[in-house]
Write a protein that holds these residues in place. Structure first.
Motif, PDB file in Angstrom:
ATOM      1  N   SER A 128       6.517  -1.813  -1.007  1.00 40.19           N
ATOM      2  CA  SER A 128       7.790  -1.180  -0.682  1.00 40.19           C
ATOM      3  C   SER A 128       8.318  -1.859   0.569  1.00 40.19           C
ATOM      4  CB  SER A 128       7.615   0.330  -0.462  1.00 40.19           C
ATOM      5  OG  SER A 128       6.674   0.580   0.560  1.00 40.19           O
ATOM      6  N   SER A 129       9.524  -1.526   0.933  1.00 39.87           N
ATOM      7  CA  SER A 129      10.119  -2.222   2.078  1.00 39.87           C
ATOM      8  C   SER A 129      10.965  -1.269   2.907  1.00 39.87           C
ATOM      9  CB  SER A 129      10.979  -3.395   1.609  1.00 39.87           C
ATOM     10  OG  SER A 129      12.067  -2.937   0.828  1.00 39.87           O
ATOM     11  N   LEU A 130      11.231  -1.691   4.111  1.00 35.55           N
ATOM     12  CA  LEU A 130      12.122  -0.982   5.026  1.00 35.55           C
ATOM     13  C   LEU A 130      12.955  -2.020   5.746  1.00 35.55           C
ATOM     14  CD1 LEU A 130      11.396   1.978   7.361  1.00 35.55           C
ATOM     15  CD2 LEU A 130      12.278  -0.118   8.359  1.00 35.55           C
ATOM     16  N   THR A 131      14.260  -1.803   5.783  1.00 32.96           N
ATOM     17  CA  THR A 131      15.173  -2.703   6.475  1.00 32.96           C
ATOM     18  C   THR A 131      16.061  -1.879   7.396  1.00 32.96           C
ATOM     19  OG1 THR A 131      15.200  -4.198   4.581  1.00 32.96           O
ATOM     20  CG2 THR A 131      16.965  -4.456   6.203  1.00 32.96           C
ATOM     21  N   GLY A 132      16.283  -2.380   8.592  1.00 33.62           N
ATOM     22  CA  GLY A 132      17.104  -1.623   9.529  1.00 33.62           C
ATOM     23  C   GLY A 132      17.704  -2.495  10.605  1.00 33.62           C
ATOM     24  N   PHE A 133      18.546  -1.872  11.389  1.00 27.40           N
ATOM     25  CA  PHE A 133      19.089  -2.554  12.568  1.00 27.40           C
ATOM     26  C   PHE A 133      19.182  -1.548  13.710  1.00 27.40           C
ATOM     27  CE2 PHE A 133      22.917  -0.852  10.560  1.00 27.40           C
ATOM     28  CZ  PHE A 133      23.631  -0.330  11.636  1.00 27.40           C
ATOM     29  N   GLU A 134      19.205  -2.066  14.922  1.00 27.83           N
ATOM     30  CA  GLU A 134      19.348  -1.205  16.097  1.00 27.83           C
ATOM     31  C   GLU A 134      20.292  -1.858  17.096  1.00 27.83           C
ATOM     32  OE1 GLU A 134      15.368  -0.643  17.403  1.00 27.83           O
ATOM     33  OE2 GLU A 134      15.159  -2.627  18.274  1.00 27.83           O
ATOM     34  N   VAL A 135      21.031  -1.014  17.777  1.00 25.31           N
ATOM     35  CA  VAL A 135      22.005  -1.459  18.764  1.00 25.31           C
ATOM     36  C   VAL A 135      21.770  -0.686  20.050  1.00 25.31           C
ATOM     37  CG1 VAL A 135      24.449  -1.732  19.316  1.00 25.31           C
ATOM     38  CG2 VAL A 135      23.696  -1.876  16.939  1.00 25.31           C
ATOM     39  N   GLY A 143       0.818  -1.205   0.000  1.00 28.55           N
ATOM     40  CA  GLY A 143       0.000   0.000   0.000  1.00 28.55           C
ATOM     41  C   GLY A 143       0.849   1.250   0.000  1.00 28.55           C
ATOM     42  N   GLY A 144       0.608   2.093  -0.980  1.00 25.01           N
ATOM     43  CA  GLY A 144       1.137   3.443  -1.002  1.00 25.01           C
ATOM     44  C   GLY A 144      -0.042   4.376  -1.169  1.00 25.01           C
ATOM     45  N   PHE A 145       0.183   5.531  -1.729  1.00 23.02           N
ATOM     46  CA  PHE A 145      -0.886   6.496  -1.915  1.00 23.02           C
ATOM     47  C   PHE A 145      -0.888   6.957  -3.368  1.00 23.02           C
ATOM     48  CE2 PHE A 145       0.694   6.780   2.428  1.00 23.02           C
ATOM     49  CZ  PHE A 145      -0.463   6.501   3.131  1.00 23.02           C
ATOM     50  N   GLU A 146      -2.070   6.995  -3.975  1.00 18.16           N
ATOM     51  CA  GLU A 146      -2.201   7.442  -5.347  1.00 18.16           C
ATOM     52  C   GLU A 146      -3.469   8.273  -5.488  1.00 18.16           C
ATOM     53  OE1 GLU A 146      -2.538   4.007  -7.829  1.00 18.16           O
ATOM     54  OE2 GLU A 146      -4.594   3.575  -7.232  1.00 18.16           O
ATOM     55  N   THR A 147      -3.459   9.109  -6.518  1.00 20.98           N
ATOM     56  CA  THR A 147      -4.659   9.860  -6.867  1.00 20.98           C
ATOM     57  C   THR A 147      -5.397   9.102  -7.952  1.00 20.98           C
ATOM     58  OG1 THR A 147      -3.585  11.954  -6.339  1.00 20.98           O
ATOM     59  CG2 THR A 147      -5.546  12.056  -7.706  1.00 20.98           C
ATOM     60  N   ALA A 148      -6.675   8.877  -7.731  1.00 26.86           N
ATOM     61  CA  ALA A 148      -7.481   8.127  -8.693  1.00 26.86           C
ATOM     62  C   ALA A 148      -8.749   8.898  -9.008  1.00 26.86           C
ATOM     63  CB  ALA A 148      -7.823   6.748  -8.145  1.00 26.86           C
ATOM     64  N   GLN A 149      -9.137   8.838 -10.269  1.00 24.12           N
ATOM     65  CA  GLN A 149     -10.402   9.451 -10.671  1.00 24.12           C
ATOM     66  C   GLN A 149     -11.468   8.369 -10.668  1.00 24.12           C
ATOM     67  OE1 GLN A 149     -11.769  10.867 -14.873  1.00 24.12           O
ATOM     68  NE2 GLN A 149     -10.741  12.619 -13.921  1.00 24.12           N
ATOM     69  N   ILE A 150     -12.467   8.554  -9.831  1.00 26.95           N
ATOM     70  CA  ILE A 150     -13.549   7.593  -9.738  1.00 26.95           C
ATOM     71  C   ILE A 150     -14.844   8.275 -10.148  1.00 26.95           C
ATOM     72  CG2 ILE A 150     -12.403   6.348  -7.873  1.00 26.95           C
ATOM     73  CD1 ILE A 150     -14.441   7.614  -5.954  1.00 26.95           C
ATOM     74  N   VAL A 151     -15.855   7.487 -10.375  1.00 31.19           N
ATOM     75  CA  VAL A 151     -17.178   8.012 -10.666  1.00 31.19           C
ATOM     76  C   VAL A 151     -18.028   7.845  -9.417  1.00 31.19           C
ATOM     77  CG1 VAL A 151     -19.236   7.808 -12.104  1.00 31.19           C
ATOM     78  CG2 VAL A 151     -16.977   7.442 -13.107  1.00 31.19           C
ATOM     79  N   GLU A 152     -18.437   8.962  -8.830  1.00 32.89           N
ATOM     80  CA  GLU A 152     -19.324   8.922  -7.677  1.00 32.89           C
ATOM     81  C   GLU A 152     -20.747   9.225  -8.139  1.00 32.89           C
ATOM     82  OE1 GLU A 152     -16.637   9.852  -3.758  1.00 32.89           O
ATOM     83  OE2 GLU A 152     -17.963  11.436  -4.488  1.00 32.89           O
ATOM     84  N   THR A 153     -21.708   8.572  -7.498  1.00 30.11           N
ATOM     85  CA  THR A 153     -23.109   8.804  -7.828  1.00 30.11           C
ATOM     86  C   THR A 153     -23.799   9.509  -6.670  1.00 30.11           C
ATOM     87  OG1 THR A 153     -23.711   6.603  -6.997  1.00 30.11           O
ATOM     88  CG2 THR A 153     -23.236   6.810  -9.354  1.00 30.11           C
ATOM     89  N   SER A 164      14.681   2.647   3.395  1.00 29.88           N
ATOM     90  CA  SER A 164      13.389   2.311   2.820  1.00 29.88           C
ATOM     91  C   SER A 164      13.304   2.833   1.390  1.00 29.88           C
ATOM     92  CB  SER A 164      12.255   2.910   3.653  1.00 29.88           C
ATOM     93  OG  SER A 164      11.002   2.699   3.040  1.00 29.88           O
ATOM     94  N   ASN A 165      12.581   2.104   0.548  1.00 30.43           N
ATOM     95  CA  ASN A 165      12.336   2.549  -0.825  1.00 30.43           C
ATOM     96  C   ASN A 165      10.910   3.073  -1.002  1.00 30.43           C
ATOM     97  OD1 ASN A 165      10.894   0.183  -0.691  1.00 30.43           O
ATOM     98  ND2 ASN A 165      11.946  -0.841  -2.373  1.00 30.43           N
ATOM     99  N   PHE A 166      10.240   3.360   0.104  1.00 27.73           N
ATOM    100  CA  PHE A 166       8.899   3.949   0.047  1.00 27.73           C
ATOM    101  C   PHE A 166       8.990   5.333  -0.607  1.00 27.73           C
ATOM    102  CE2 PHE A 166       5.132   6.108   1.559  1.00 27.73           C
ATOM    103  CZ  PHE A 166       4.177   5.125   1.722  1.00 27.73           C
ATOM    104  N   GLU A 167       8.032   5.665  -1.458  1.00 27.14           N
ATOM    105  CA  GLU A 167       8.038   6.960  -2.126  1.00 27.14           C
ATOM    106  C   GLU A 167       6.710   7.670  -1.901  1.00 27.14           C
ATOM    107  OE1 GLU A 167       9.020   6.546  -6.225  1.00 27.14           O
ATOM    108  OE2 GLU A 167      11.155   6.182  -5.828  1.00 27.14           O
ATOM    109  N   PHE A 168       6.819   8.913  -1.434  1.00 23.92           N
ATOM    110  CA  PHE A 168       5.651   9.765  -1.226  1.00 23.92           C
ATOM    111  C   PHE A 168       5.817  10.981  -2.135  1.00 23.92           C
ATOM    112  CE2 PHE A 168       2.661  12.633   0.481  1.00 23.92           C
ATOM    113  CZ  PHE A 168       1.794  11.967   1.331  1.00 23.92           C
ATOM    114  N   GLU A 169       5.019  11.025  -3.193  1.00 24.73           N
ATOM    115  CA  GLU A 169       5.146  12.097  -4.179  1.00 24.73           C
ATOM    116  C   GLU A 169       4.366  13.345  -3.744  1.00 24.73           C
ATOM    117  OE1 GLU A 169       6.993  12.218  -6.757  1.00 24.73           O
ATOM    118  OE2 GLU A 169       7.534  10.141  -7.241  1.00 24.73           O
TER     119      GLU A 169
END
Length: 1020
Positions: free
Chosen positions: A847-854, A815-825, A881-886
């Motif tokens: 997308s993914s996130l990888t890390g370590f903590e000490v 799951g990311g975020f996108e703009t979509a055109q829908i038809v609402e009634t 992380s390779n997550f992208e928020f435009e």
């Protein structure tokens, strides 16, 4: 309903990553075990020495509690607890949580507020208060931790991994806050804690709202009562009253949340718009053409590139300036806990928390109002621009404003819960829990605007005119200005219309109500030792009434109005309230003033300011108006009204066994979560008219109330979890966890605000053509962001003062975020009308996130003499992380229809942000020294830059720069019952820097100064 098959398939793809993590931990385990053996040898040599019981207090006790919390948990947890009420080593819950491994805070008014876990923002975490969800007044899922007094908390912890019994909602982790249970405490205690607050920057402000010295007082009482029939009652009461200052100095510019910041063309060949336009005007507007242009990211279908591809650009904000703040923060809190045990099988707990907080500010702004305006022959030639479009030097003609505001935010929190636990047998316990929490927030403002003019208040012509010539640069890393023919300290030059705006800016209510029932069945099995399960029902309600504004102004134009302007100017002028304004952030003076020949006439770090309330009273009196904040309607087109209903059930088994001679234990379970959303909106009612010629028209219904409309969505998620702990040695643990988590959309994003653009043509023959379009925002059917999570850790505990832990984790988001055109009634007067509408929705991208903590902590108790009091604690978290928020304005974007076809496409000019709140590096370190009755600590906290969405428009990019903050604290136990303390945060006046659109475009700088608290604590 959502299809979860894709998530299940992703588990197989992540098993390789998890196995790699286990291999890393195994290698580390061998290293640690070898070292541990050497230490054990040393301990064995002295094992025959007599042991003496030592009571540990202060910093050492808190760090030992950190070790105990981590070691004794099945899930991966970091936290700290207090041996006594009021002993958490921090001035706020936010500051306490910052010391937990992998946690970092967002600062507002100099204090820690929202908390990010492992580089993931508060949107991806959840918070519980005594095991229950906490509400907030922000419209998101974060919790403002400055609302809760640290003096009345007994434990804070962050669960990095989850099991099925925990309330869902935290992909990053779960923050737990706990107050004391009085029967478990087991002692009578009366305690009074008084702190005087001294902020050095406050001493620079004349007659501040909070006075020169603030105060924070806390009183608590704990007691237990045992009765002859075996009953027992425990009571814990706490109250706090706080009245402190939070001084703040700012360099500001208009934010990118609306239409006030453009990428203007900066090409000498383009002369009808941009910086090289041939006539004065805003750089985003075309001469004799369209407005609000600038760089166009829309794709040209003929080339497949952005329309403005290859054309140089530079970002322009509508205004820049400075702000001087005088802030007062008042808070009154009450905490109550009652624990009643009528017999040895029943445990009844009731707790109540109430907090009333009022934050007041008097703001004075010097505003340069026309920063997008081009002065031909001057602006373009002076412009210095970076490759990313950031302007470093600008010159042009601009109006100057002396603006001010009276601002007040009132936030009230009430939370309470009743928990009843009954042991039917020695092995079976059933628990029922009811909880309620509510936060209300209101914000009111009175805003004054005064402006430069071609005449002063006496009617005399001014040298600089309406728009004096101004130049600014970033040579000292903040904007500093040179002004020609205008003295910013002269009140009489701010002589244009006096405008007062009275805003009812925010009225929100957020309520959480929940009931849960759980059972805990202990078994004598060789593998499964317990089975736990339960159900939970909760309902969240979020209501935002929007905002309203009344505007009053006195304009030039007649003798009476000009006499009123002069009278107001003379009566309401005040001296600049603060000395040494932003001296530590600038090189030289903020403002240099020149005459028309270029000769310097003066320098200043201040400007002409006015008493806001005085001006408001005189303006309203002149206009014959009474002061009142505008009313907000419960039913209006601006209302957001969301109800989120969640039903969850879980079952979990605890197990204990051995593998190749190594004891292992843990739990395995699954949680099923079903969520339904109903969103209410209000819109203007219309009637559809059929004309005699067969055409249609759509008209508003005269005098009718707004009609109530609803929309909604739902989803069901399956959240399995597995936690395993292996006792490799008596002092070495290896942990592993796999679980699936979810984070829900913010309540404010689930609204259903819709209004119609009607077609006014007189030849409509198809009802479907009556709507030209729909305006509004919100998506009630937005789905959650989910992730599969893989954690492994190895922990070494050689003694009660020492710990070394290393963990690796990987998260795979769906799951990311996108703009979509829908038809609402929409149902209108019995007819069904359809229209295209753009929404933000959760997509299926991964997308993914990888890390370590000490984490490491150690006390040098083996050193000779006074050196034995030294100790250290440090933690570091790294994530990628390779997550992208435009960015919705200048980032890449695609609008899709419901079938997934591209409707429109934009090719952006700015790089995307990462996960909201994501910091790649987070570090905290503490050096403490404790000998006898003296205890002192020096603390450093650092986090690298992160993307922080706006609450008002979370689709635009704002980056908060990396920051390192120093804290210090010291205490002395005068007697067994009396302790003196000295605490300070932000010792070296580290500012907060915010960058708009790009990571080098400094839009706002907030300087707070140090904050110091001198305390006296007495307990009996």
């Amino acid at each position: 309903m959502r299809d979860n098959n894709k998530d299940a398939r992703d588990v197989m793809a992540n098993e390789k990553n998890f196995k790699k993590s286990l291999l890393v931990s195994a290698i580390a385990a061998v290293t640690y075990v070898g070292y541990a053996g050497a230490v054990h040898g040393q301990e064995a040599a002295s094992s025959d020495q007599a042991l003496e019981e030592v009571v540990v207090t202060g910093s050492r006790a808190t760090i030992q509690s950190t070790i105990d919390i981590k070691r004794n948990s099945v899930t991966i947890v970091d936290g700290l607890s207090a041996t006594e009420i009021g002993e958490l080593p921090a001035l706020s819950i936010g500051e306490a949580l910052e010391s937990v491994t992998g946690a970092s805070s967002h600062r507002e008014n100099g204090g820690a507020t929202e908390i990010s876990i492992r580089g993931m923002g508060p949107y991806l975490s959840a918070t519980t208060f005594n095991g229950r969800e906490a509400s907030n007044g922000s419209g998101d899922r974060s919790v403002n931790f400055s609302q809760f007094p640290s003096e009345l908390m007994s434990k804070v912890a962050i669960r990095k991994t989850q099991d099925a019994s925990l309330i869902e909602g935290g992909v990053a982790g779960l923050i737990e806050l706990e107050t004391l249970k009085p029967l478990e405490y087991g002692e009578q205690r009366i305690q009074i804690d008084a702190k005087a607050n001294i902020n050095p920057n406050q001493a620079n402000i004349d007659d501040p709202m909070a006075g020169d010295t603030g105060f924070r007082g806390t009183a608590s009482y704990v007691d237990q009562f045992e009765f002859d029939n075996g009953m027992a009652l425990g009571v814990s009461l706490g109250v706090q009253s706080s009245d402190i200052s939070q001084p703040e100095s700012e360099m500001r510019s208009s934010s990118p949340t609306g239409s006030s910041r453009y990428a203007c063309l900066n090409d000498p060949s383009v002369t009808n718009e941009g910086y090289y336009r041939t006539s004065s005007g805003d750089c985003e507007d075309q001469i004799g053409g369209s407005s609000n242009q600038g760089y166009q990211t829309d794709v040209d279908p003929d080339t497949g590139l952005a329309e403005s591809d290859g054309i140089p650009y530079a970002f322009a904000s509508s205004s820049n300036g400075y702000r001087q703040n005088d802030t007062r923060d008042e808070r009154d809190s009450v905490f109550v806990a009652l624990q009643f045990q009528p017999n040895d099988k029943t445990d009844i707990n009731f707790d109540l928390q109430q907090s009333e907080r009022v934050q007041s500010e008097q703001r004075h702004d010097l505003n340069f109002a026309n920063m997008k305006r081009v002065t031909p022959g001057v602006t373009a030639e002076s412009l210095v621009v970076t490759d990313s479009g950031t302007v470093l030097n600008w010159e042009g003609e601009t109006a100057l404003e002396s603006n001010s505001e009276l601002y007040e935010r009132a936030e009230d929190y009430t939370g309470y819960g009743l928990n009843v636990s009954y042991a039917f047998t020695d092995n079976l316990t059933v628990t029922a829990d009811y909880s309620f929490s509510e936060t209300t927030r209101t914000e009111n403002q009175i805003l004054l605007r005064t402006q430069s003019d071609s005449r002063d208040v006496f009617g005399e012509s001014t040298d600089g005119g309406y728009r004096p010539l101004v130049q600014w640069d970033m040579d000292s890393e903040i904007r500093q200005y040179t002004i020609t023919d205008f003295d910013v300290t002269d009140h009489t030059l701010f002589s244009d219309e006096y405008r007062i705006r009275v805003d009812n800016d925010v009225d929100r209510r957020n309520t959480n109500e929940a009931f849960r029932a759980d059972f805990d069945l202990r078994l004598d099995g060789e593998l499964v030792t317990a089975v736990r399960g339960g159900m939970r029902f909760s309902e969240l309600e979020y209501v935002d009434l929007g905002s309203a504004r009344d505007t009053y102004e006195i304009d030039r134009g007649d003798d009476e109005s000009e006499a009123a302007l002069l009278a107001i100017n003379e009566a309401c002028s005040i001296a600049f309230p603060e000395s040494d304004f932003m001296n530590t952030e600038s090189t030289g003076s903020l403002i240099t003033m020149l005459d028309g020949n270029g000769n310097q006439t003066g320098t200043s770090n201040s400007w002409a300011t006015f008493d806001t309330q005085c001006v408001a009273d005189m303006v309203l009196s002149h206009l014959g108006e009474d002061f009142a904040y505008p009313e907000l309607e419960d039913k209006s087109a601006s209302v957001t009204d969301v109800t989120e209903t969640t039903t969850a059930a879980y079952v979990m088994a605890d197990f204990s066994s051995s593998l190749a001679g190594t004891p292992i234990n843990g739990n395995v379970g699954v949680r099923v979560v079903q969520t339904e959303v109903e969103s209410v909106g209000y819109r203007t009612p219309y009637t559809i008219i059929t004309n005699a010629d067969g055409t249609y028209a759509m008209e508003e219904v005269d005098g009718a109330d707004l009609e109530r409309v609803t929309a909604g969505g739902d989803y069901t998620e399956l959240l399995p979890s597995l936690n395993v702990v292996a006792d490799v040695r008596e002092d070495v643990l290896v942990r592993g966890a796999i679980y699936r988590g979810l984070s829900r959309p913010d309540p404010s994003d689930l609204g259903y605000r819709r209004s119609f653009d009607t077609n006014g043509s007189d030849d409509i023959v198809d009802v479907a053509d009556l709507l030209d379009g729909v305006n509004g925002d919100g998506n009630p059917n937005m789905q959650p962001l989910t992730s599969w999570n893989f954690d492994t850790a190895i922990e070494w505990y050689p003694n009660e003062d020492t710990m070394l832990a290393f963990g690796v984790y990987h998260k795979r988001f769906q799951g990311g975020f996108e703009t979509a055109q829908i038809v609402e009634t929409f149902e209108v007067d019995g007819e069904t009308l359809a229209a295209d509408f753009n929404i933000t929705r959760t997509d299926d991208d991964t997308s993914s996130l990888t890390g370590f903590e000490v984490t490491g902590t150690h006390r040098f108790s083996y050193l000779p003499g006074y050196w034995s009091g030294l100790g250290v604690k440090a933690s570091y978290n790294y994530a990628d992380s390779n997550f992208e928020f435009e960015d919705s304005n200048y980032g890449d974007s695609v609008v899709l229809d419901q079938s997934g076809n591209v409707v429109s496409e934009n090719i952006g000019i700015i790089a995307p942000g990462n996960i909201p709140g994501f910091s790649e590096n987070v570090f905290s370190g503490q050096l403490y020294y404790q000998v006898g009755d003296f205890d002192t600590s020096l603390i450093y906290k650092y986090r690298s830059e992160y993307f922080q969405p706006y609450t008002s428009n979370g689709t635009r990019l704002r980056f908060v720069g990396d920051v390192g903050v120093w804290e210090a604290k010291a205490s002395y136990q005068v007697t067994d019952n009396v302790k003196l303390s000295l605490e300070a945060i932000n010792l070296f006046d580290e500012p907060k820097k915010q960058y708009f659109y790009t990571r080098d475009n400094l839009g706002e700088l907030n300087s707070y100064g140090p904050r110091v608290f001198l305390g006296l604590k007495a307990k009996f």
